[in-house]
Design a protein around this motif. Structure first.
Motif, PDB file in Angstrom:
ATOM      1  N   PHE A  50       0.826  -1.218   0.000  1.00  0.00           N
ATOM      2  CA  PHE A  50       0.000   0.000   0.000  1.00  0.00           C
ATOM      3  C   PHE A  50       0.862   1.271   0.000  1.00  0.00           C
ATOM      4  CE2 PHE A  50      -2.940  -2.867   2.654  1.00  0.00           C
ATOM      5  CZ  PHE A  50      -3.575  -3.364   1.526  1.00  0.00           C
ATOM      6  N   ARG A  52       3.407   4.305  -1.388  1.00  0.00           N
ATOM      7  CA  ARG A  52       3.449   5.129  -2.608  1.00  0.00           C
ATOM      8  C   ARG A  52       4.291   4.417  -3.665  1.00  0.00           C
ATOM      9  NH1 ARG A  52       5.079  11.118  -2.353  1.00  0.00           N
ATOM     10  NH2 ARG A  52       3.983  11.020  -4.345  1.00  0.00           N
ATOM     11  N   LEU A 270      -4.670 -12.854  -1.257  1.00  0.00           N
ATOM     12  CA  LEU A 270      -5.705 -12.210  -2.074  1.00  0.00           C
ATOM     13  C   LEU A 270      -7.104 -12.605  -1.611  1.00  0.00           C
ATOM     14  CD1 LEU A 270      -6.198 -10.457  -4.683  1.00  0.00           C
ATOM     15  CD2 LEU A 270      -6.428 -12.635  -5.882  1.00  0.00           C
ATOM     16  N   MET A 275      -5.955  -8.603  -0.081  1.00  0.00           N
ATOM     17  CA  MET A 275      -4.993  -7.663  -0.656  1.00  0.00           C
ATOM     18  C   MET A 275      -4.138  -8.300  -1.733  1.00  0.00           C
ATOM     19  SD  MET A 275      -2.434  -6.924   2.515  1.00  0.00           S
ATOM     20  CE  MET A 275      -1.244  -8.141   3.060  1.00  0.00           C
ATOM     21  N   VAL A 276      -3.687  -7.406  -2.635  1.00  0.00           N
ATOM     22  CA  VAL A 276      -2.868  -7.823  -3.762  1.00  0.00           C
ATOM     23  C   VAL A 276      -1.398  -7.716  -3.352  1.00  0.00           C
ATOM     24  CG1 VAL A 276      -2.208  -7.287  -6.130  1.00  0.00           C
ATOM     25  CG2 VAL A 276      -4.596  -6.994  -5.402  1.00  0.00           C
ATOM     26  N   GLY A 307       3.075  -4.569  -4.201  1.00  0.00           N
ATOM     27  CA  GLY A 307       1.808  -5.057  -4.756  1.00  0.00           C
ATOM     28  C   GLY A 307       1.688  -4.866  -6.254  1.00  0.00           C
ATOM     29  N   ASN A 308       2.817  -4.599  -6.912  1.00  0.00           N
ATOM     30  CA  ASN A 308       2.749  -4.314  -8.349  1.00  0.00           C
ATOM     31  C   ASN A 308       2.832  -5.594  -9.163  1.00  0.00           C
ATOM     32  OD1 ASN A 308       2.547  -1.556  -7.880  1.00  0.00           O
ATOM     33  ND2 ASN A 308       4.774  -1.333  -7.761  1.00  0.00           N
ATOM     34  N   VAL A 309       1.672  -6.116  -9.494  1.00  0.00           N
ATOM     35  CA  VAL A 309       1.629  -7.370 -10.234  1.00  0.00           C
ATOM     36  C   VAL A 309       0.757  -7.145 -11.461  1.00  0.00           C
ATOM     37  CG1 VAL A 309      -0.248  -8.161  -8.730  1.00  0.00           C
ATOM     38  CG2 VAL A 309       1.023  -9.820 -10.061  1.00  0.00           C
TER      39      VAL A 309
ATOM     40  N   LEU B  30      -6.688   4.137   4.548  1.00  0.00           N
ATOM     41  CA  LEU B  30      -5.713   4.251   3.456  1.00  0.00           C
ATOM     42  C   LEU B  30      -6.009   5.474   2.591  1.00  0.00           C
ATOM     43  CD1 LEU B  30      -5.109   0.558   2.258  1.00  0.00           C
ATOM     44  CD2 LEU B  30      -3.920   1.884   3.994  1.00  0.00           C
ATOM     45  N   PHE B  50     -10.748  -5.273   5.503  1.00  0.00           N
ATOM     46  CA  PHE B  50      -9.727  -5.986   6.276  1.00  0.00           C
ATOM     47  C   PHE B  50     -10.234  -6.370   7.670  1.00  0.00           C
ATOM     48  CE2 PHE B  50      -6.773  -3.048   3.724  1.00  0.00           C
ATOM     49  CZ  PHE B  50      -6.664  -3.960   2.683  1.00  0.00           C
ATOM     50  N   LEU B 270      -8.652  -2.386  -6.942  1.00  0.00           N
ATOM     51  CA  LEU B 270      -7.853  -3.611  -7.030  1.00  0.00           C
ATOM     52  C   LEU B 270      -6.506  -3.338  -7.685  1.00  0.00           C
ATOM     53  CD1 LEU B 270      -7.915  -6.775  -6.625  1.00  0.00           C
ATOM     54  CD2 LEU B 270      -8.600  -6.887  -9.026  1.00  0.00           C
ATOM     55  N   MET B 273      -4.983   0.493  -5.755  1.00  0.00           N
ATOM     56  CA  MET B 273      -4.815   0.503  -4.306  1.00  0.00           C
ATOM     57  C   MET B 273      -4.476  -0.874  -3.757  1.00  0.00           C
ATOM     58  SD  MET B 273      -7.690   3.204  -2.989  1.00  0.00           S
ATOM     59  CE  MET B 273      -7.001   3.181  -1.320  1.00  0.00           C
ATOM     60  N   LYS B 274      -4.427  -1.878  -4.656  1.00  0.00           N
ATOM     61  CA  LYS B 274      -3.981  -3.227  -4.285  1.00  0.00           C
ATOM     62  C   LYS B 274      -4.878  -3.881  -3.260  1.00  0.00           C
ATOM     63  CE  LYS B 274      -0.418  -1.734  -6.545  1.00  0.00           C
ATOM     64  NZ  LYS B 274      -0.436  -1.940  -7.999  1.00  0.00           N
ATOM     65  N   MET B 275      -6.179  -3.523  -3.276  1.00  0.00           N
ATOM     66  CA  MET B 275      -7.028  -4.230  -2.333  1.00  0.00           C
ATOM     67  C   MET B 275      -8.326  -4.698  -2.977  1.00  0.00           C
ATOM     68  SD  MET B 275      -8.130  -1.233   0.319  1.00  0.00           S
ATOM     69  CE  MET B 275      -9.346   0.023  -0.152  1.00  0.00           C
ATOM     70  N   VAL B 276      -8.840  -5.789  -2.379  1.00  0.00           N
ATOM     71  CA  VAL B 276     -10.063  -6.404  -2.861  1.00  0.00           C
ATOM     72  C   VAL B 276     -11.244  -5.776  -2.122  1.00  0.00           C
ATOM     73  CG1 VAL B 276     -11.348  -8.567  -3.014  1.00  0.00           C
ATOM     74  CG2 VAL B 276      -8.857  -8.571  -3.315  1.00  0.00           C
ATOM     75  N   MET B 311     -14.305 -15.266  -6.131  1.00  0.00           N
ATOM     76  CA  MET B 311     -13.108 -15.107  -6.951  1.00  0.00           C
ATOM     77  C   MET B 311     -13.441 -15.085  -8.443  1.00  0.00           C
ATOM     78  SD  MET B 311     -10.577 -14.392  -5.050  1.00  0.00           S
ATOM     79  CE  MET B 311     -11.475 -13.620  -3.700  1.00  0.00           C
TER      80      MET B 311
END
Lengths: 322, 322
Positions: A50, A52, A270, A275-276, A307-309, B30, B50, B270, B273-276, B311
């Motif tokens: 999360f 920057r 996930l 979270m990613v 989290g950069n995927v 966040l 979360f 997603l 912000m890398k979150m579900v 999913m």
């Protein structure tokens, strides 16, 4: 080499924390009762996914750029990276009003190139097969007087990366161990320095890219062939010249995770923690869930490094019966 | 109806916060510079995705179960839900040592049924087409003396749900507005009560399920046909008997998001912000990113209500050019 001779001290990390104050996110520490149950431990996830730019790399980049003289700032910086370090240097440079050139391989993912451009950096593409990225970057140092912001082999970078562990310990108190992924070793060297003996520090590497583990066993830096691993942040082929002696002195060990374990950790985080995490970011989780960590270690901090995927990798995860 | 006559006061929310202390996660708030830029606002995301059980529902459930007498605890509780409330009651009951029966429709997603069983509750299946879920639950109240834990229409539930906003305000200070999704209205009623005039409070509903917006316009509770929306938490067909007067009195308005806007908000959160977040959890985000919220409101809190999404829905998002 004794601790006395090492390039980086805990004071460097504390000074970096001062430099970063208000410039980066204070990332949360999340818990999961399910993962605690499955691991038989108490896990504390420091969520740099999360952060920057989507990874811890902003810490070292900001610390380095803020350390520049007025003259150096005017002449700008240069960096080479196909990944998170590129975005981090671009973001930190813009925030500090410093011009940045980033050398990225011609086959870097379009999404990462575009993100780096969006942050205001100038991108120079090079051919990974025929050109040496360090030489490409060096030409900007020589021609334009730019300062190179290296990805890991620099005290300011190591110190910056170590600040995530400072925040983690400040927030959760005593820990038995902290586990962080290892690429070139900047995060591991910084974390082990930040811990100052308050927690054992372990590195987490892919089985397929365990150059640091091999180097520790050999007592010297070992170079492996280009590794085949999903964890792109762990692909450097040997530990850094500056990071390795710090790791030798201060790290309790390096544990490995298989490609399947990395993917399973990503999928679990996930689906269960919502979270990613990127593959490299899942390394510490995979190791903490596994049997390699001594069973008497109960309170475990994990730096979830990024989290950069690419979204197709995520889609692949979800398609595999997640 | 005047404020004086309303069933719930800010004191109820503060008392609920005391009841919840140490029993639920303090979820992080966040930020995202990108989403701030895109919205032209400062957005503060209170991440109940979360939370324990994956949504804010644990707040109301825990507050209700902790308010039971010794005798009521001994006789156990019953709840009906196909979604987050089921898991929340199961988790809260186990934590408090209270036996729980949950009535779930026969076509509830297997993953949610299994999760609820894993938390130790007894599941009773019913046929949505031929049986009334309230009647199914009532039979357990009458036969076994169990206490019904309703999903929203209860002061203890509303008060519990309002504690997320208390934490948000405590953490970030003054806000111009807080946006929360609306199903039956428990979260919205609790949030508007918790805010005590310190921030305007808006509800966020799917365009396809805007019973609360229609009810406010009509000045009375309006029932809509079974709505077609991806936001499963927003499917109740009319506001609650107790929640609606609170909403009428204390809420600044209800804004709507289209199905496309909900999906786009989920995808953005997603990937960036890398979150579900689940579709209902994305409602507030979709509204805060849109033009419906008065432009003079700059500091916006958003309760991201949950992260429990199948999913295959996530995979669908990623497949659509995310």
């Amino acid at each position: 080499m004794t601790a006395r001779e090492l390039s980086i001290t805990a004071d460097d990390v504390h000074r970096a924390a001062e430099q970063l104050r208000g410039r980066i996110h204070r990332t949360p520490v999340l818990r999961s009762r399910l993962l605690d149950q499955l691991s038989g431990r108490q896990l504390f996830f420091k969520c740099e996914n999360f952060q920057r730019g989507g990874s811890f790399k902003i810490r070292g980049a900001t610390n380095t750029i803020r350390s520049l003289s007025e003259d150096e700032r005017r002449r700008g910086v240069v960096a080479f990276s196909s990944g998170n370090h590129a975005q981090a240097v671009a973001i930190a440079s813009r925030a500090e009003g410093v011009d940045a050139v980033i050398a990225m391989p011609g086959d870097a993912p379009r999404s990462k190139v575009e993100a780096t451009i969006a942050y205001g950096a100038t991108i120079v593409r090079y051919d990974r097969m025929t050109e040496d990225r360090e030489a490409v970057a060096s030409s900007y140092v020589e021609r334009e007087g730019r300062t190179l912001v290296p990805p890991y082999d620099d005290v300011r970078i190591m110190a910056g990366q170590g600040t995530a562990a400072l925040e983690l310990i400040e927030e959760v108190g005593s820990l038995d161990a902290i586990v962080v992924p290892v690429g070139g070793g900047g995060l591991l060297a910084g974390t082990s320095t930040a811990a100052e003996g308050r927690a054992l520090v372990y590195g987490a590497e892919p089985e397929n890219a365990c150059d640091t583990r091999l180097s520790l066993a050999a007592g010297e830096r070992v170079t492996i062939p280009p590794p085949d691993t999903i964890a792109d942040g762990a692909r450097p082929q040997c530990p850094g010249r500056l990071t390795f002696p710090v790791i030798q002195e201060r790290v309790a060990g390096v544990l490995t995770a298989s490609e399947d374990e990395i993917v399973e950790a990503m999928r679990m985080v996930l689906t269960r923690m919502k979270m990613v995490v990127e593959p490299t970011g899942a390394l510490g989780i995979a190791v903490a869930m596994g049997a390699g960590l001594p069973s008497e270690l109960k309170r475990i901090g994990i730096v979830v490094s990024g989290g950069n995927v690419d979204m197709d990798v995520l889609a692949m995860l979800l398609g595999q019966g997640g």
